[in-house]
Design an enzyme around this catalytic site. Structure first.
Site, PDB file in Angstrom:
ATOM      1  N   THR A 154     -43.304 -36.954   3.918  1.00 53.93           N
ATOM      2  CA  THR A 154     -44.087 -37.763   3.302  1.00 53.93           C
ATOM      3  C   THR A 154     -45.127 -36.634   2.959  1.00 53.93           C
ATOM      4  O   THR A 154     -45.414 -36.204   3.748  1.00 53.93           O
ATOM      5  CB  THR A 154     -43.797 -38.789   4.179  1.00 53.93           C
ATOM      6  OG1 THR A 154     -44.648 -38.735   5.261  1.00 53.93           O
ATOM      7  CG2 THR A 154     -42.325 -39.158   4.476  1.00 53.93           C
ATOM      8  N   HIS A 155     -45.812 -37.718   2.354  1.00 51.22           N
ATOM      9  CA  HIS A 155     -46.826 -36.847   1.722  1.00 51.22           C
ATOM     10  C   HIS A 155     -46.789 -34.972   1.849  1.00 51.22           C
ATOM     11  O   HIS A 155     -47.774 -34.795   2.397  1.00 51.22           O
ATOM     12  CB  HIS A 155     -48.241 -37.247   2.280  1.00 51.22           C
ATOM     13  CG  HIS A 155     -47.966 -38.714   2.285  1.00 51.22           C
ATOM     14  ND1 HIS A 155     -48.785 -39.088   1.770  1.00 51.22           N
ATOM     15  CD2 HIS A 155     -47.173 -39.714   3.785  1.00 51.22           C
ATOM     16  CE1 HIS A 155     -48.641 -41.041   2.304  1.00 51.22           C
ATOM     17  NE2 HIS A 155     -47.732 -40.531   2.971  1.00 51.22           N
ATOM     18  N   SER A 276     -40.494  -9.014 -11.045  1.00 56.40           N
ATOM     19  CA  SER A 276     -42.113  -8.730 -11.145  1.00 56.40           C
ATOM     20  C   SER A 276     -42.435  -6.985 -12.130  1.00 56.40           C
ATOM     21  O   SER A 276     -41.708  -6.309 -11.771  1.00 56.40           O
ATOM     22  CB  SER A 276     -43.097  -8.896 -10.048  1.00 56.40           C
ATOM     23  OG  SER A 276     -44.421  -8.694 -11.031  1.00 56.40           O
ATOM     24  N   LYS A 282     -41.984  -8.769  -5.209  1.00 53.81           N
ATOM     25  CA  LYS A 282     -41.152 -10.028  -6.077  1.00 53.81           C
ATOM     26  C   LYS A 282     -39.714 -10.380  -6.305  1.00 53.81           C
ATOM     27  O   LYS A 282     -39.316  -9.502  -6.771  1.00 53.81           O
ATOM     28  CB  LYS A 282     -42.309  -9.826  -7.287  1.00 53.81           C
ATOM     29  CG  LYS A 282     -43.871  -9.762  -7.176  1.00 53.81           C
ATOM     30  CD  LYS A 282     -44.315 -11.589  -6.183  1.00 53.81           C
ATOM     31  CE  LYS A 282     -44.392 -12.763  -6.486  1.00 53.81           C
ATOM     32  NZ  LYS A 282     -44.744 -12.786  -8.294  1.00 53.81           N
ATOM     33  N   GLU A 289     -38.397 -22.358 -12.285  1.00 52.31           N
ATOM     34  CA  GLU A 289     -39.316 -23.185 -12.701  1.00 52.31           C
ATOM     35  C   GLU A 289     -39.348 -23.177 -13.970  1.00 52.31           C
ATOM     36  O   GLU A 289     -39.924 -24.164 -14.598  1.00 52.31           O
ATOM     37  CB  GLU A 289     -40.057 -21.713 -12.920  1.00 52.31           C
ATOM     38  CG  GLU A 289     -40.561 -20.985 -11.262  1.00 52.31           C
ATOM     39  CD  GLU A 289     -41.792 -19.823 -11.269  1.00 52.31           C
ATOM     40  OE1 GLU A 289     -42.842 -20.003 -12.366  1.00 52.31           O
ATOM     41  OE2 GLU A 289     -41.294 -19.217 -10.937  1.00 52.31           O
ATOM     42  N   LYS A 324     -32.370 -36.234 -35.431  1.00 48.21           N
ATOM     43  CA  LYS A 324     -31.815 -35.698 -35.174  1.00 48.21           C
ATOM     44  C   LYS A 324     -32.691 -34.498 -34.076  1.00 48.21           C
ATOM     45  O   LYS A 324     -31.781 -34.188 -33.031  1.00 48.21           O
ATOM     46  CB  LYS A 324     -31.376 -35.382 -36.325  1.00 48.21           C
ATOM     47  CG  LYS A 324     -29.494 -36.299 -36.575  1.00 48.21           C
ATOM     48  CD  LYS A 324     -29.591 -35.447 -38.059  1.00 48.21           C
ATOM     49  CE  LYS A 324     -30.155 -36.256 -39.108  1.00 48.21           C
ATOM     50  NZ  LYS A 324     -30.383 -37.535 -38.641  1.00 48.21           N
TER      51      LYS A 324
HETATM   52  N1  ARG Z   1     -30.335 -36.816 -44.408  1.00 48.15           N
HETATM   53  C1  ARG Z   1     -30.151 -38.513 -43.632  1.00 48.15           C
HETATM   54  C2  ARG Z   1     -30.862 -38.341 -42.566  1.00 48.15           C
HETATM   55  O1  ARG Z   1     -30.697 -37.436 -41.431  1.00 48.15           O
HETATM   56  C3  ARG Z   1     -29.203 -38.900 -44.600  1.00 48.15           C
HETATM   57  C4  ARG Z   1     -29.350 -40.419 -44.649  1.00 48.15           C
HETATM   58  C5  ARG Z   1     -30.464 -40.420 -45.714  1.00 48.15           C
HETATM   59  N2  ARG Z   1     -30.522 -41.875 -46.902  1.00 48.15           N
HETATM   60  C6  ARG Z   1     -31.247 -41.905 -47.587  1.00 48.15           C
HETATM   61  N3  ARG Z   1     -31.105 -43.028 -48.288  1.00 48.15           N
HETATM   62  N4  ARG Z   1     -32.137 -40.903 -48.248  1.00 48.15           N
HETATM   63  O2  ARG Z   1     -31.286 -39.778 -42.070  1.00 48.15           O
END
Ligand code: ARG
Length: 475
Positions: A154-155, A276, A282, A289, A324
Site C-alpha cells: 500500500t502506498h 535501445s 537495455k 508503456e 464516429k
Molecule cells: N454523415 C452523417 C453523420 O455521420 C449522416 C447523417 C447526416 N444527416 C444529415 N441530415 N445531414 O452524422
C-alpha cells in the site's frame, strides 16, 4: 448533382464539400449500412409501401454492392458525402428506378443511428472475447504461482505478504467487471432507431417491429426524436473502454516496475520486449508503456464525444458526425492493446526468489506479530503499539522481527513464547490468511475456479453476441 441538390442553385464550394464529407471514415460502416437498407426495403415491401419486385431488385443490387465493396472494386466519393449516400447512389446507378424508392420513409438520421449501433454491437462482442483471452492468461499464470510469496503493497510500501497468484487475480476481477460492463452496454443499446425518420417518424404505414427484429434488436426505440439524437451507447462504450484501459494501464505500470532492476520480480519474454539504439544492455517493456500511453488516447475519445454532445438541442445536429472517429479510434486502440498485452502476460517469466527476497524485508509480518499477541490475550490496539516499539528496536539494531532472541522479545512483552517464530514465518503469514478473498492457497484456488467458470460462461455469451450481430436480413 447531389442527392439533395434539388433545392440548390449553386455547386457546393469545394472546400465545403470536403469539410462536410464523412466518407473517408464512415466507409467502414458499409456492411451495417447495407444490412439496414436490406431490412428497410423488406419491411417497405411487406407493408405494401414498395412492390415485392422493387424489393427483390434492391436486395440483389445491395448484395452486389456488398460483394464489390468487399472485393475492393468500389470507389467511394466525397461528392456523395457519406456511406449512406454513396451506397444509395451506387444502387440507383445499378438498378435505376427501384433504387430511388429505397429512401422512402427513411432519413440519413435514422440510417446513421442504426448503422453505428449495429457496428458497436458487433465490436463489443469481439472486445469481450479478447478480454476473456487475457483473463485466461491471468488464470494460467496465477495457477502456477499460488505458493509464490511476494510483498503486497500500500502506498508502494511493503505492507503484508501475499502470493503472486492473489495479486494477479485482483486484475482478473477488474477484467471481470469490464466484461460485464460491456455486456450491460450491449443490452441497453439493443433498440432500433430505424423508422424514426429525420426526427418525427413518418406518415407511411411502416412496421418498426419488423425492421427491429430483422436486424436483431429487441424492439424499436420508443421516441423518434430520441432515436435519432441518442448517442449514449457510444458514450457508454467509450466509458467502458476507458475503464478497461485504466485497468490495463495500472497492470502495465506494475509490469514496468516489476521489470526494473530495482524489483526484478519478472522478466518479459524477448518477443515482448525491445532494445535501445545506443545502450546495448537495455531490454525495455515498451509494450506495457505503450498500453499505458494509449490509455490517454481512449480517455480523449470519451472526453471529445461528451463535449461534442453536451450542448446539442434535439434532435439530429451535424455535430454528431463527430461521434464516429472517437468510437472507431477507441475500438481500434483497445483491440490492438488487448492481444499484445495477453501475449506479454502469458509469456512473462516470474522470478519467485526475488519476490521472496523482497518479502523478507520491510517488516511485512508486523501485523501478524501484533495478531500473535492479540491471540495471547492482549487487546489489538496495545499489541499494535508493542509491535511498533519492536519494529523501532529492530531498525535501531539492524534486525528483522524473526531475528530477535526470545529474551529480546520477552523484554518487550512476556506473552512472547517460542511459537512466535513459526507465527512470523512468511509462509504462515500468507498461508493462514484464509479469510474469503485472501492469499491462502485454498482461497486463490477458489478464485481461479470462479474466474475460469466466468470465462467459459462468457465465451458462450460472447459467441452469441458476435453471431447475433450478423443481421438475418441478408438472405
Ligand atoms: N454523415 C452523417 C453523420 O455521420 C449522416 C447523417 C447526416 N444527416 C444529415 N441530415 N445531414 O452524422
Amino acid at each position: 448533382m447531389k442527392l439533395w441538390g434539388g433545392r440548390f442553385r449553386k455547386e457546393t464550394d469545394s472546400l465545403v464539400n470536403d469539410f462536410n464529407a464523412s466518407i473517408h471514415f464512415d466507409s467502414r460502416l458499409y456492411r451495417e449500412d447495407i444490412e439496414g437498407s436490406m431490412a428497410h426495403a423488406r419491411m417497405l415491401a411487406d407493408c405494401g409501401i414498395i412492390s415485392q419486385a422493387d424489393r427483390e431488385q434492391i436486395q440483389r443490387g445491395l448484395e452486389g454492392i456488398l460483394a464489390d465493396i468487399e472485393a475492393g472494386a468500389v470507389e467511394f466519393t466525397a461528392d456523395n458525402e457519406d456511406i449512406h449516400m454513396n451506397v444509395e447512389s451506387l444502387l440507383t446507378a445499378r438498378i435505376g428506378e427501384a433504387g430511388k424508392r429505397l429512401h422512402t420513409a427513411r432519413s440519413r438520421n435514422d440510417q446513421v443511428a442504426v448503422d453505428l449501433r449495429l457496428y458497436v454491437r458487433r465490436e463489443i462482442g469481439e472486445i469481450m472475447a479478447q478480454i476473456l483471452d487475457l483473463q485466461q492468461a491471468v488464470a494460467d499464470q496465477a495457477r502456477q504461482h499460488q505458493n509464490t510469496v511476494m510483498p503486497g503493497y500500500t502506498h508502494l510500501q511493503r505492507a503484508q505478504p501475499i502470493s503472486f497468484a492473489q495479486h494477479l487475480l485482483a486484475y482478473g476481477e477488474q477484467l471481470r467487471r469490464d466484461v460485464t460492463r460491456l455486456a450491460d452496454c450491449r443490452a441497453r443499446l439493443n433498440v432500433c432507431p430505424l423508422g424514426s425518420g429525420a426526427l418525427a417518424g413518418t406518415t407511411y404505414p411502416i412496421d418498426r417491429f419488423e425492421t427491429a427484429r430483422l436486424l436483431g434488436f429487441d424492439g424499436p426505440c420508443s421516441n423518434s426524436l430520441d432515436g435519432v439524437s441518442d448517442r449514449d451507447y457510444a458514450l457508454e462504450l467509450l466509458g467502458d473502454l476507458s475503464i478497461l484501459m485504466m485497468h490495463l494501464s495500472r497492470f502495465a505500470e506494475e509490469i514496468i516496475l516489476w521489470c526494473s532492476w530495482e524489483f526484478k520480480f519478472i522478466e518479459l519474454d524477448d518477443a515482448y520486449s525491445t532494445g535501445s539504439s545506443i545502450m546495448p544492455q537495455k531490454k525495455n517493456p515498451d509494450v506495457a508503456e505503450l498500453v499505458r500511453g494509449k490509455t490517454g488516447r481512449v480517455y480523449g475519445s470519451l472526453m471529445g464525444l461528451l463535449t461534442a454532445m453536451k450542448g446539442l438541442p434535439l434532435a439530429y445536429n451535424k455535430d454528431m458526425q463527430e461521434d464516429k472517429e472517437p468510437v472507431f479510434d477507441a475500438i481500434d486502440t483497445v483491440k490492438m492493446c488487448l492481444p499484445v498485452f495477453t501475449g506479454m502476460i502469458a509469456t512473462m517469466r516470474v522470478l519467485p526468489e526475488n519476490m521472496r527476497r523482497a518479502a523478507g524485508g520491510g517488516f511485512i509480518n508486523a501485523t501478524d506479530c501484533a495478531d500473535y499477541l492479540t491471540k495471547k490475550g492482549m487487546p489489538f490496539r496495545d499489541a499494535y503499539t508493542t509491535v511498533g516499539n519492536l519494529v523501532y528496536y529492530c531498525t535501531q539494531n539492524g534486525k528483522l522481527l524473526e531475528e530477535l532472541s526470545p529474551e529480546e522479545l520477552k523484554n518487550i512483552s512476556p506473552l512472547f513464547g517460542e511459537d512466535v517464530y513459526e507465527a512470523l514465518s512468511l509462509e504462515t503469514c500468507m498461508g493462514q490468511r484464509r479469510s474469503r478473498g485472501g492469499p491462502a492457497v485454498e482461497e486463490t484456488s477458489r478464485q481461479i475456479e470462479e474466474l475460469e467458470q466466468f470465462i467459459s460462461e462468457y465465451r458462450g455469451k460472447t459467441t452469441k453476441i458476435i453471431g447475433g450481430s450478423r443481421a438475418e436480413v441478408c438472405g
